[in-house]
Motif scaffolding. Sequence first.
Motif, short mmCIF file in Angstrom:
data_model
loop_
_atom_site.label_atom_id
_atom_site.label_comp_id
_atom_site.label_asym_id
_atom_site.label_seq_id
_atom_site.Cartn_x
_atom_site.Cartn_y
_atom_site.Cartn_z
N ALA A 168 6.12 20.60 19.74
CA ALA A 168 6.83 21.86 20.26
C ALA A 168 8.10 21.43 20.81
CB ALA A 168 5.97 22.57 21.33
N THR A 169 8.04 20.36 21.30
CA THR A 169 9.39 19.64 21.82
C THR A 169 10.32 19.13 20.74
OG1 THR A 169 7.94 18.37 23.50
CG2 THR A 169 10.52 17.71 23.30
N LEU A 170 9.73 18.69 19.60
CA LEU A 170 10.61 18.47 18.53
C LEU A 170 11.23 19.87 17.76
CD1 LEU A 170 8.40 15.23 17.35
CD2 LEU A 170 10.88 15.31 18.32
N GLY A 171 10.75 20.98 18.23
CA GLY A 171 11.19 22.15 17.59
C GLY A 171 10.18 22.95 16.76
N ALA A 172 8.80 22.43 16.48
CA ALA A 172 8.18 23.15 15.88
C ALA A 172 7.52 24.36 16.34
CB ALA A 172 6.96 22.38 15.43
N SER A 173 7.44 25.37 15.63
CA SER A 173 7.00 26.71 16.25
C SER A 173 5.34 26.59 16.26
CB SER A 173 7.23 27.99 15.10
OG SER A 173 6.44 27.56 13.85
N ARG A 174 4.56 27.35 17.12
CA ARG A 174 3.35 27.24 17.27
C ARG A 174 2.49 27.27 15.83
NH1 ARG A 174 0.16 24.49 19.91
NH2 ARG A 174 -2.11 25.58 20.26
N ALA A 175 2.98 28.19 15.01
CA ALA A 175 2.14 28.16 13.66
C ALA A 175 2.63 27.02 12.76
CB ALA A 175 2.96 29.24 12.92
N HIS A 176 3.74 26.29 12.87
CA HIS A 176 3.74 25.21 12.24
C HIS A 176 2.98 24.11 12.97
CE1 HIS A 176 6.31 21.64 10.78
NE2 HIS A 176 6.64 22.62 9.83
N THR A 177 2.92 23.95 14.24
CA THR A 177 2.22 22.92 14.93
C THR A 177 0.84 23.16 14.57
OG1 THR A 177 3.48 23.23 16.93
CG2 THR A 177 1.39 21.96 17.20
N ARG B 52 -0.61 24.43 11.86
CA ARG B 52 -0.76 24.07 10.39
C ARG B 52 -0.90 22.64 9.86
NH1 ARG B 52 -0.43 23.18 6.08
NH2 ARG B 52 0.48 23.95 4.00
N HIS B 53 0.38 22.25 10.70
CA HIS B 53 0.60 20.57 10.30
C HIS B 53 0.18 19.80 11.22
CE1 HIS B 53 3.15 21.83 6.67
NE2 HIS B 53 3.64 22.74 7.51
N VAL B 54 -0.25 20.13 12.47
CA VAL B 54 -0.69 19.02 13.41
C VAL B 54 -2.23 19.31 13.69
CG1 VAL B 54 -0.40 18.15 15.67
CG2 VAL B 54 1.72 18.90 14.54
N ILE B 55 -2.47 20.42 13.92
CA ILE B 55 -4.00 20.65 14.50
C ILE B 55 -5.10 20.68 13.27
CG2 ILE B 55 -5.47 22.24 15.69
CD1 ILE B 55 -2.84 22.90 17.43
N LEU B 56 -5.01 21.46 12.21
CA LEU B 56 -5.56 21.55 11.22
C LEU B 56 -5.73 20.27 10.50
CD1 LEU B 56 -4.72 25.41 9.87
CD2 LEU B 56 -6.85 24.62 11.29
N PRO B 57 -4.82 19.29 10.24
CA PRO B 57 -5.38 18.32 9.50
C PRO B 57 -6.05 17.26 10.51
CG PRO B 57 -2.84 18.66 9.42
CD PRO B 57 -3.49 19.76 10.43
N MET B 58 -6.09 17.56 11.74
CA MET B 58 -6.96 16.66 12.67
C MET B 58 -8.39 17.13 12.47
SD MET B 58 -5.09 15.75 16.11
CE MET B 58 -4.24 16.95 16.57
N LEU B 59 -8.75 18.64 12.43
CA LEU B 59 -10.01 19.23 12.23
C LEU B 59 -10.78 19.22 10.65
CD1 LEU B 59 -9.14 22.87 14.04
CD2 LEU B 59 -9.70 20.27 14.89
N ALA B 60 -9.52 18.75 9.84
CA ALA B 60 -10.43 18.73 8.50
C ALA B 60 -11.54 18.17 8.10
CB ALA B 60 -9.10 18.32 7.41
#
Lengths: 278, 287
Positions: free
Chosen positions: A176-185, A187-195
């Motif tokens: 978020a600090t780096l400017g990602a929206s919640r949806a972006h976070t 999609r690109h941070v949380i879901l890959p960790m859960l995959a």
Amino acid sequence: MGRPLIHRSPIPGLGVSAGITLTMLTLVVLLPIGALLLKGATAGFPALWHEVNTRRVWGALFLSFRLSFYAALFNLVFGVALAWILVRYRFWGRRLIDAAVDLPFALPTAVAGIALTALYAPNGAFGALVKDLGFKIAYTPLGIFIALVFVGLPFVTRTVQPVIEEIDREVEEASATLGASRAHTIRHVILPMLAPAALTGFALSLARAVGEYGSVIFIAGNLPMKTEIAPLLIVIKLEEFNYVGATAIGLAMLVISFAMLFVINVVQVWSRRRIGYV
Amino acid sequence: MSDMPLRTWRPVTTEAPLFRTALIAVVLGILAVLLFAPLITVFYEALRKGWFAAITSLANPEALSAIKLTLLVAALAVPLNAVFGIAAAWFITKYDFRGKAFLITLIDLPFSVSPVVAGLCIVLTFGANTAFGGWLVGMGYPIVFALPGIVLASLFVTFPFVARELIPVMIEQGRAEEEAALTLGASGWRVFLTVTLPNVRWALLYGVLLANARAMGEFGAVAVVSGKIRGVTATMPITIEMMYNEYLSVAAFSLAGVLALLALVTLALKTALEIAHADALAANHRH
């Protein structure tokens, strides 16, 4: 050179524990599965192929694997959403829902089968509702799909839940600090960790659905080529004393299941390697 | 003006309130339709003609013999499963040997085999048409279409339950306590009963609980090996199927209601264990 088969240990009980383990494993699991393989081997491939290569058997196998795949896919998406709200959100009745997720594991499949049928049959509560809309659920592939979703419901949630609990919130904050929206976070941070965990749950759900019998046969209608699943066909062959036919379908199911699980395993190793730290 | 920022502020690690509410509503809605509605249906259909009809249908000889058989099968299969689970966990966690991972895979194998295929395997091993099964029938000990086959099928489908609960807990606890007790002169059995067993008792109970629920409710594997002989080899799930197919709806759902109650009790006990003894269970059951 070479490692010893068993390292010496000061703890007693090796003979007893190894004896019980290997004897029971052999008697209960290995001997019966061996008998299936032996039956297949003595019948020979041409005879097995002759049994499998009929429109009815292909129809049943295709139906079983296709609907199991759809049900596992539904459970994949739904299971992640359910695990997410159970871990991250606070709402009334959360603990009760958390405990109830395992109901399909605890409820006998025959009970689930007749209950789902009573509910989704044209004269049932939900069945009557969709009947007015011109739909039919029980005695169609849609009914089978619902039964398969039911039996596989807990797998993805239970594999993904501990992973969500472990996620370090700082990672999300950094994103978020780096400017990602919640949806972006997400999609690109949380879901890959859960995959990887979600894929494990998907595979378990798929394997369970493919072999499922009790909850499906009541709601399926069991029309050959339309709503007849592969496990039911094995039961029918056995009732006709066609042991080679039953063996052929059983082996076909095992081979396709293991091939699918192998592919999922490969995808999982790949996703784990790509993400690196999971 | 001063409360404006407070109203719009939310932590960056949560979703918008509207999204949260919508997601909760959708997920709970699906759960209500797929999970809770069938459960309620069981009791609704059982009590459709009143309590008296439900209770009397359970008292009929067919239902009673099914209940007795199911209890007997569980009483045989679950302790055998527990003995296997304890032995396998001891063997796997207390010694170092080659092929351990392969052994664990073999123990887990029944999870990836369809119950119907499991039943088929047992019929092909012990059925009257096989050499071994035929000999046993000749001796007066039939396995298939009799109690031993049902127990064997129940054992097959519940095979990994207890071992899977015990192995992670015993790995985590290590061997130091057992080795200390041995150094102090305790015998192997004494070490097991006074050191190991107290450490794993909750995990053991958890595994036994799950194995019992599965053994009492197993349908596919038992349907294949039991022969569905009324009053002899018809377990509760098999009897439910027969009654349902004969349009004895109240009788079928009353018997199903008994199994559904068992499932609810199992869930309640399991949840109680997860809350009260979380640190004594395998890590994936801790919340």
